[in-house]
Scaffold this active site. Structure first.
Site, mmCIF file in Angstrom:
data_model
loop_
_atom_site.group_PDB
_atom_site.id
_atom_site.type_symbol
_atom_site.label_atom_id
_atom_site.label_comp_id
_atom_site.label_asym_id
_atom_site.label_seq_id
_atom_site.Cartn_x
_atom_site.Cartn_y
_atom_site.Cartn_z
ATOM 1 C CG PHE A 77 -8.554 -1.854 3.981
ATOM 2 C CD1 PHE A 77 -9.563 -0.904 4.464
ATOM 3 C CD2 PHE A 77 -7.780 -2.455 4.668
ATOM 4 C CE1 PHE A 77 -9.822 -0.892 5.557
ATOM 5 C CE2 PHE A 77 -8.146 -2.540 6.047
ATOM 6 C CZ PHE A 77 -8.874 -1.677 6.354
ATOM 7 C CB CYS A 78 -8.419 4.191 2.397
ATOM 8 S SG CYS A 78 -8.143 4.274 0.786
ATOM 9 C CG ASN A 79 -12.695 5.944 4.174
ATOM 10 O OD1 ASN A 79 -13.130 5.191 4.931
ATOM 11 N ND2 ASN A 79 -12.391 7.297 4.316
ATOM 12 C CB CYS A 127 -10.526 6.115 -0.306
ATOM 13 S SG CYS A 127 -9.279 6.553 0.891
#
Length: 199
Positions: A151-153, A157
């Protein structure tokens, strides 16, 4: 009127008391406790029903490129997941939650139990996920290969989708990768617990 009021009071008294917390994850689950490097952390939703997300997470329009909307499946064979699946993986320990953002973002706040593996490093750190180094790159075979949730932002993202593609190109099996596209934006929007990342 008086009889109706008395009946209403009796029903209220006979009903089970409202739980101290009313904002659950699901009707049956109020929280999930996960082990982290800093000790156990209880993940739950913010109980303040008037809470809002911070300004960073409210922003709807970011320039593309670099902040383009990401596909649900960043590469063939990768499985998309949502918050409930992320919580199940954290609780069961069946997958490693990988924060693909740059380290300062991770340290500022991440999903409890996540490890930092910035997207720029992911393909070079496959040894931490059970792969063996080879002259031509990595050998990622056998039962010791980790299942990961990247996952990221958020949906705009590209850091964790880039990590997934680079990992696959380096030899990591796509079927061992799950992608939480909602990332920190959805996690924050739902009022779920965020903790500073640890080194």
């Amino acid at each position: 009127m008086r009889t109706a009021l008395m009946t209403l009071c009796m029903v209220a008294l006979a009903s089970p008391a409202l739980a101290e917390n009313e904002v659950g994850i699901t009707p049956e689950v109020m929280s999930v406790t996960v082990e982290t490097d800093a000790g156990p952390v209880e993940i739950m939703r913010n109980q303040d029903t008037s809470a809002t997300v911070g300004a960073f997470w409210q922003q709807t329009s970011r320039p593309c490129p670099d902040f383009c909307i990401q596909p649900m499946v960043p590469a063939p064979g990768v499985t998309p997941v949502g918050e409930l699946e992320v919580l199940e993986f954290l609780e069961s320990g069946e997958a490693l939650l990988v924060d693909g953002r740059i380290r300062p973002q991770y340290e500022e706040g991440t999903i409890p139990g996540a490890i930092s593996m910035p997207y720029t490093e992911a393909a070079d750190r496959l040894g931490e996920l059970g792969c063996e180094v080879d002259f031509d790159g990595w050998i990622c075979e056998g039962d010791d290969i980790a299942t990961v949730v990247l996952f990221c932002n958020g949906p705009w993202c590209g850091q964790s989708p880039t990590a997934a593609r680079r990992m696959i190109e380096a030899g990591f099996p796509a079927e061992n990768i799950h992608y939480y596209r909602g990332g920190m934006q959805n996690w924050n929007m739902l009022g779920l617990t965020v903790a500073p990342g640890t080194s």
